[in-house]
Design a protein around this motif. Structure first.
Motif, PDB file in Angstrom:
ATOM      1  N   TYR A 393      51.954 -54.072  53.382  1.00  0.00           N
ATOM      2  CA  TYR A 393      52.115 -53.254  54.404  1.00  0.00           C
ATOM      3  C   TYR A 393      52.980 -53.749  55.555  1.00  0.00           C
ATOM      4  O   TYR A 393      52.778 -54.834  56.052  1.00  0.00           O
ATOM      5  N   GLN A 394      54.035 -53.061  56.070  1.00  0.00           N
ATOM      6  CA  GLN A 394      54.963 -53.587  57.015  1.00  0.00           C
ATOM      7  C   GLN A 394      55.523 -55.167  56.847  1.00  0.00           C
ATOM      8  O   GLN A 394      55.368 -55.781  57.643  1.00  0.00           O
ATOM      9  N   SER A 395      55.698 -55.496  55.365  1.00  0.00           N
ATOM     10  CA  SER A 395      56.341 -56.679  55.098  1.00  0.00           C
ATOM     11  C   SER A 395      57.751 -56.426  54.933  1.00  0.00           C
ATOM     12  O   SER A 395      58.261 -55.321  54.639  1.00  0.00           O
ATOM     13  N   SER A 396      58.497 -57.285  54.985  1.00  0.00           N
ATOM     14  CA  SER A 396      60.004 -57.157  54.847  1.00  0.00           C
ATOM     15  C   SER A 396      60.220 -56.822  53.225  1.00  0.00           C
ATOM     16  O   SER A 396      61.168 -56.076  52.904  1.00  0.00           O
ATOM     17  N   LEU A 397      59.561 -57.398  52.411  1.00  0.00           N
ATOM     18  CA  LEU A 397      59.501 -56.805  50.957  1.00  0.00           C
ATOM     19  C   LEU A 397      59.604 -55.436  50.716  1.00  0.00           C
ATOM     20  O   LEU A 397      60.326 -54.801  50.301  1.00  0.00           O
ATOM     21  N   GLU A 398      58.624 -54.583  51.701  1.00  0.00           N
ATOM     22  CA  GLU A 398      58.160 -53.416  51.613  1.00  0.00           C
ATOM     23  C   GLU A 398      59.490 -52.468  52.153  1.00  0.00           C
ATOM     24  O   GLU A 398      60.016 -51.504  51.184  1.00  0.00           O
ATOM     25  N   LEU A 399      60.140 -53.041  52.985  1.00  0.00           N
ATOM     26  CA  LEU A 399      61.412 -52.527  53.541  1.00  0.00           C
ATOM     27  C   LEU A 399      62.522 -52.693  52.643  1.00  0.00           C
ATOM     28  O   LEU A 399      63.265 -51.652  52.396  1.00  0.00           O
ATOM     29  N   ILE A 400      62.478 -53.799  51.675  1.00  0.00           N
ATOM     30  CA  ILE A 400      63.543 -53.989  50.831  1.00  0.00           C
ATOM     31  C   ILE A 400      63.454 -53.215  49.636  1.00  0.00           C
ATOM     32  O   ILE A 400      64.319 -52.544  49.255  1.00  0.00           O
ATOM     33  N   VAL A 401      62.238 -52.885  49.361  1.00  0.00           N
ATOM     34  CA  VAL A 401      61.857 -51.858  48.154  1.00  0.00           C
ATOM     35  C   VAL A 401      62.282 -50.515  48.568  1.00  0.00           C
ATOM     36  O   VAL A 401      62.857 -49.512  47.929  1.00  0.00           O
ATOM     37  N   ALA A 402      61.929 -50.122  49.900  1.00  0.00           N
ATOM     38  CA  ALA A 402      62.150 -48.841  50.335  1.00  0.00           C
ATOM     39  C   ALA A 402      63.771 -48.748  50.173  1.00  0.00           C
ATOM     40  O   ALA A 402      64.132 -47.429  49.579  1.00  0.00           O
ATOM     41  N   TYR A 403      64.614 -49.623  50.741  1.00  0.00           N
ATOM     42  CA  TYR A 403      66.268 -49.417  50.894  1.00  0.00           C
ATOM     43  C   TYR A 403      66.374 -49.398  49.341  1.00  0.00           C
ATOM     44  O   TYR A 403      67.288 -48.609  48.911  1.00  0.00           O
ATOM     45  N   SER A 404      65.913 -50.139  48.299  1.00  0.00           N
ATOM     46  CA  SER A 404      66.383 -49.990  46.934  1.00  0.00           C
ATOM     47  C   SER A 404      65.892 -48.719  46.266  1.00  0.00           C
ATOM     48  O   SER A 404      67.063 -48.516  45.419  1.00  0.00           O
ATOM     49  N   ILE A 405      64.956 -48.310  46.665  1.00  0.00           N
ATOM     50  CA  ILE A 405      64.783 -46.849  46.007  1.00  0.00           C
ATOM     51  C   ILE A 405      65.660 -45.973  46.670  1.00  0.00           C
ATOM     52  O   ILE A 405      66.343 -45.190  46.028  1.00  0.00           O
ATOM     53  N   LEU A 406      65.837 -45.826  47.990  1.00  0.00           N
ATOM     54  CA  LEU A 406      66.557 -44.970  48.681  1.00  0.00           C
ATOM     55  C   LEU A 406      68.143 -45.125  48.285  1.00  0.00           C
ATOM     56  O   LEU A 406      68.665 -43.825  48.130  1.00  0.00           O
ATOM     57  N   PHE A 407      68.420 -46.142  48.190  1.00  0.00           N
ATOM     58  CA  PHE A 407      70.122 -46.224  47.842  1.00  0.00           C
ATOM     59  C   PHE A 407      70.310 -46.729  46.136  1.00  0.00           C
ATOM     60  O   PHE A 407      71.397 -46.518  45.814  1.00  0.00           O
ATOM     61  N   LEU A 408      69.278 -46.349  45.523  1.00  0.00           N
ATOM     62  CA  LEU A 408      69.612 -46.540  43.959  1.00  0.00           C
ATOM     63  C   LEU A 408      70.753 -45.540  43.527  1.00  0.00           C
ATOM     64  O   LEU A 408      71.513 -45.946  42.717  1.00  0.00           O
ATOM     65  N   PRO A 409      70.658 -44.254  43.978  1.00  0.00           N
ATOM     66  CA  PRO A 409      71.814 -43.299  43.636  1.00  0.00           C
ATOM     67  C   PRO A 409      72.981 -43.789  43.696  1.00  0.00           C
ATOM     68  O   PRO A 409      74.193 -43.553  43.214  1.00  0.00           O
ATOM     69  N   LEU A 410      73.526 -44.442  44.925  1.00  0.00           N
ATOM     70  CA  LEU A 410      74.736 -45.208  45.012  1.00  0.00           C
ATOM     71  C   LEU A 410      74.805 -46.135  44.054  1.00  0.00           C
ATOM     72  O   LEU A 410      76.172 -46.067  43.708  1.00  0.00           O
ATOM     73  N   ALA A 411      74.042 -46.897  43.599  1.00  0.00           N
ATOM     74  CA  ALA A 411      74.284 -47.966  42.960  1.00  0.00           C
ATOM     75  C   ALA A 411      74.715 -47.277  41.313  1.00  0.00           C
ATOM     76  O   ALA A 411      75.697 -47.866  40.664  1.00  0.00           O
ATOM     77  N   VAL A 412      74.090 -46.269  41.308  1.00  0.00           N
ATOM     78  CA  VAL A 412      74.187 -45.610  39.778  1.00  0.00           C
ATOM     79  C   VAL A 412      75.615 -44.961  39.670  1.00  0.00           C
ATOM     80  O   VAL A 412      76.200 -45.047  38.856  1.00  0.00           O
ATOM     81  N   VAL A 413      76.122 -44.360  41.050  1.00  0.00           N
ATOM     82  CA  VAL A 413      77.379 -43.601  40.873  1.00  0.00           C
ATOM     83  C   VAL A 413      78.368 -44.776  40.645  1.00  0.00           C
ATOM     84  O   VAL A 413      79.473 -44.794  39.801  1.00  0.00           O
ATOM     85  N   GLY A 414      78.392 -45.948  41.225  1.00  0.00           N
ATOM     86  CA  GLY A 414      79.119 -47.272  41.245  1.00  0.00           C
ATOM     87  C   GLY A 414      79.383 -47.574  39.826  1.00  0.00           C
ATOM     88  O   GLY A 414      80.094 -47.776  39.090  1.00  0.00           O
ATOM     89  N   VAL A 415      77.976 -47.912  39.208  1.00  0.00           N
ATOM     90  CA  VAL A 415      77.884 -48.604  38.007  1.00  0.00           C
ATOM     91  C   VAL A 415      78.459 -47.384  36.865  1.00  0.00           C
ATOM     92  O   VAL A 415      79.185 -47.875  35.771  1.00  0.00           O
TER      93      VAL A 415
END
Lengths: 530, 352
Positions: A393-415
């Motif tokens: 809870y409120q760790s940097s890891l959680e924020l990184i995971v949130a970003y990773s989920i949030l922007f997975l679509p961008l990565a998929v389009v690029g790949v």
């Protein structure tokens, strides 16, 4: 398997399916499963939350007049912006990639750069100069100028890889150059264009900051307001469910539009590259158009930032807080970009190489987060960590995971656009030359998709570095990123104090955006010198 | 020197059966051409042998080693089978040198192996070029050198010359042939071009409807096809009614020797196959009728090819005549309408 016998139809069908199906590489399967599980986590939270408050309550919340207004606002904005982005994105991509445009390399970079300016900074740029700007038209303009690179970039990459042979064949079949563009070129880049439009649409559905600034009510703004100001988790959740349904409809539409065609070429030879068209008399209007586009998308926001920085220089800032914000932003974004890209590779590889219902579903799922407001994903993770993993809870890891989920679509389009270049035929040849599958992946597939991986990494990095909504909720206590610091100054109308943070966000994003254009030179290297 | 054996191979895609019990023997060091129309399963056969696809049933063995059967499936990288796909499929991100050295170990790559291979296929000056800077023929040679680099037990060529233009095709074909004979590598070449198969291969196997219908030396196949479809597939034919008696065929062209062992053909009515080049055609001068043995006819069409010419001749028979094809030397091309006499040079093959 040896029991296969043509005389026994039942046995034969069974054995055929068994032996005919290629085994999924284990690593890919694991990676894709992780990706799908992460994506589903916030959604699961939505449903659990709604269930706990009772569906009757949810129903009451949804059958309000406000919901109809929000729906109308969201739909008309989405339609107008997506069409505008498609036209601008494809047009600009074609001009840069296929015409003898003066200062081509410069334009190539300039047209990607608006991606590095967060939507809410563009909004800030316009509104701080012209406070009267608000409502529907302001929202359409600001979002179009912010989002068109999402169509431009994949289309340009795809255009660079189109086999000229097909276009020449079309010309020889009596099609004019315009018909050829419409029926052949556009057809080949259609997956890229449609993929880009999908990102635009979903990005619109998820945007919060820019709409808040121009005072335009969409679902996301309402959800944020209900949760943050009204402390109404159930109301926010009910509205989020509608938003998820709208996105589901959009995803279904994309599937119908993108068609079934696979991106790799029928032949396995080396592709021929199209010569660039001379612009002739069109040079002036095209240059004027591109200048206007860049001026509005890049010049106004940047100009505004410069203006406020010069004017607001009286408010001296503790430079250490800026440095800390830069450090945090870069750290979180780079980590998220690496995770997202790493997850996008197995998702895309499975969807393209082992096409079946499950792998396609996983690819669909990977697009879903763009349609979920960062807020919803953040809330999902908060709820998950509070219940099951308090350390997160409120760790940097959680924020990184949130970003990773949030922007997975961008990565998929690029790949995805890159994966089309790595023909399975080449991998087979690699195998027959004595390389194990892992070595073939490293020596053949990876170099071929590397430009796409670079693009994916850069896209996620840029987006994470400028993410606002989820960051506001998830940042570790006392840690500010550039976006959150900028936002707190902007909401206080301290434009002068906010400007340097926005400028830094733009600078951080500009580096990957520039690298992204440089990546294209890998493709250019295979282009014979002209 | 390695023998390649394919036994009773079955493979389908969904409901479509492609290979339906293919049997193929490739002698050590020989070049066998698998000849078939497009879509007959030639490429699938190669892909199964290479290990890119698994057969549903049957076995493949090479150099006394089982590559694939009911219990075994060696992955492609362990088979020692070189594969040259259509149009080469060079790795677009690697130079010619790196392409050729792809299958070699780091140490081998540093030595002279790659240079020697490039020298052998005659593209040494192009070592540092990228594949898209090469012509079709050059790409094909790089692909071949790349496949040969690992000294494979067998080499599979999938329509390797079909993307080349005609003059280049003949030359590259010759070069590849001499290269392969010098290397003595067991080779399977897949093609739809019967001329290519006949002229290049030691052995030709015809793949039709998922089975090998006939395999043999080129001349054997051309002269003794087992059925009419096969006869037509390998070249133009004339089918002529015949009465078999005492080991000869009595035909309107006269009595012709049969190309079969004594006793293989009984008595009665049947059909013999006469290739166009087995017909002798002479212009008939007026008044000399009946002096020469043979069947009368008139030239209906003449296709001139330079080295030879193909005549369509309508025979003068009570039933209105039929059209026979005759291949003659270029200088013997006759104008349309010329009256001729036709004789046949035996022996001929009976067909069923």
């Amino acid at each position: 398997m040896s029991t296969f016998a043509p005389a026994q139809p039942v046995t034969s069908r069974l054995t055929r399916t068994w032996s005919g199906r290629r085994r999924w590489p284990l690593v890919s399967a694991v990676g894709a499963t992780v990706a799908a599980a992460l994506v589903l986590l916030p959604l699961a939270f939505l449903v659990i939350q709604a269930q706990q408050s009772g569906w009757g309550e949810v129903e009451r919340l949804l059958l309000r007049h406000t919901v109809v207004v929000l729906l109308w606002n969201t739909v008309r904005l989405t339609l107008a912006c997506t069409v505008l982005c498609a036209v601008l994105g494809v047009g600009a991509a074609w001009c840069v990639e296929r015409t003898a445009l003066p200062l081509r390399r410069l334009w190539a970079v300039a047209l990607v750069l608006p991606l590095g300016i967060p939507d809410f900074v563009v909004g800030f740029g316009w509104v701080s100069l012209e406070p009267g700007l608000h409502g529907y038209l302001a929202a359409v303009m600001i979002m179009t100028l912010s989002l068109y690179p999402l169509v431009y970039l994949p289309t340009r990459i795809a255009l660079a890889s189109v086999d000229a042979g097909l276009e020449e064949a079309a010309r020889s079949l009596g099609l004019s150059s315009w018909q050829t563009f419409w029926r052949v070129t556009l057809r080949q880049v259609r997956p890229a264009v449609v993929g880009g439009c999908l990102l635009v649409t979903l990005g619109l559905l998820a945007e919060y900051g820019a709409f808040e600034i121009v005072q335009y009510q969409t679902f996301t703004v309402a959800i944020f307001t209900e949760f943050k100001l009204g402390f109404d988790a159930v109301g926010a959740c009910a509205l989020s469910l509608v938003l998820v349904l709208v996105s589901a409809a959009v995803l279904g539409g994309e599937r119908a539009l993108a068609g079934r065609g696979r991106a790799w070429r029928s032949g396995s030879g080396v592709r021929r590259i199209a010569p660039r068209v001379s612009l002739g008399g069109w040079a002036a209007p095209v240059l004027a158009g591109l200048t206007a586009l860049s001026g509005l998308a890049l010049g106004v926001p940047i100009g505004s930032l410069v203006y406020w920085m010069l004017r607001g220089s009286s408010s001296t800032l503790p430079s250490s807080s800026i440095l800390a914000a830069v450090g945090h932003t870069a750290e979180f974004s780079a980590a998220a970009a690496a995770v997202s890209t790493a997850l996008a590779v197995p998702v895309t590889a499975l969807a393209m190489r082992h096409r079946n219902r499950v792998t396609l579903l996983i690819e669909r799922l990977a697009y879903l987060p763009m349609a979920l407001p960062g807020l919803v994903i953040a809330l999902g993770l908060v709820s998950f960590s509070v219940r099951y993993a308090l350390a997160l809870y409120q760790s940097s890891l959680e924020l990184i995971v949130a970003y990773s989920i949030l922007f997975l679509p961008l990565a998929v389009v690029g790949v995805r656009s890159a994966m089309g270049q790595a023909s399975p035929r080449l991998e087979e040849v690699g195998r027959s030359l004595g390389c194990r599958p892992a070595a073939v992946w490293r020596r053949v597939t990876l170099p071929l998709i590397a430009p796409g991986l670079g693009a994916a990494f850069a896209l996620v990095f840029i987006s994470s570095a400028t993410e606002l909504t989820a960051t506001l909720l998830l940042r570790p206590t006392g840690v500010n990123t550039l976006a959150t610091q900028f936002w707190s100054y902007t909401t206080d109308f301290s434009y002068g104090a906010a400007a340097p943070y926005a400028a830094l966000m733009v600078a951080i994003s500009a580096v990957p955006a520039y690298l992204l254009s440089r990546r294209m030179s890998t493709l250019a290297r295979m282009r014979p010198e002209t | 020197m390695s023998r390649l054996s394919v036994r009773d191979l079955w493979k389908g895609y969904g409901k479509r059966a492609v290979l339906q019990g293919v049997n193929l023997e490739v002698q050590p060091g020989s070049l066998t051409a698998v000849l078939g129309l497009s879509g007959c399963g030639k490429t699938t056969l190669l892909r199964v042998i290479a290990g890119f696809e698994r057969a549903e049933r049957g076995s493949v063995s090479l150099a006394r080693r089982v590559l694939e059967d009911a219990h075994t499936f060696l992955p492609a990288e362990q088979r020692g089978v070189g594969y040259v796909p259509q149009e080469g499929a060079l790795f677009p991100h690697l130079t010619v040198e790196a392409n050729v050295g792809f299958g070699l170990s780091r140490r081998e790559r540093r030595g002279h192996a790659v240079d020697e291979l490039l020298e052998m296929v005659g593209i040494a000056p192009l070592a540092r070029s990228l594949p898209n800077e090469l012509s079709g023929g050059e790409q094909q040679r790089v692909a071949l050198a790349r496949a040969l680099a690992r000294r494979p037990h067998a080499l599979l060529l999938d329509e390797p010359f079909s993307s080349l233009d005609a003059s280049l095709r003949t030359r590259v074909r010759e070069e590849v042939h001499s290269l392969l004979s010098a290397q003595g590598v067991t080779t399977v070449l897949v093609t739809h071009d019967q001329e290519e198969a006949l002229s290049l291969a030691d052995d030709v196997a015809v793949l039709r409807d998922g089975v090998i219908v006939q395999q043999g030396a080129p001349a054997d196949l051309y002269e003794r096809p087992t059925d009419e479809r096969l006869a037509r597939f390998l070249g133009a034919v004339n089918l002529i009614d015949a009465d078999f008696k005492d080991g000869t065929a009595r035909t309107p062209l006269g009595a012709l020797a049969l190309r079969v062992e004594q006793g293989a053909v009984g008595y009665g009515a049947g059909v013999v196959m006469v290739r166009p080049e087995q017909l002798d055609v002479r212009p008939r001068t007026e008044g000399a009728d009946g002096l020469r043995a043979g069947l009368g006819g008139r030239v209906e069409q003449c296709r001139y090819y330079g080295h030879d010419a193909l005549l369509h001749i309508r025979t003068e028979q009570p039933n209105g005549g039929e059209v026979l094809l005759a291949r003659v030397h270029g200088e013997q091309a006759l104008p349309v309408g010329t009256p001729v006499t036709i004789a046949a040079r035996g022996p001929v093959t009976p067909l069923h």
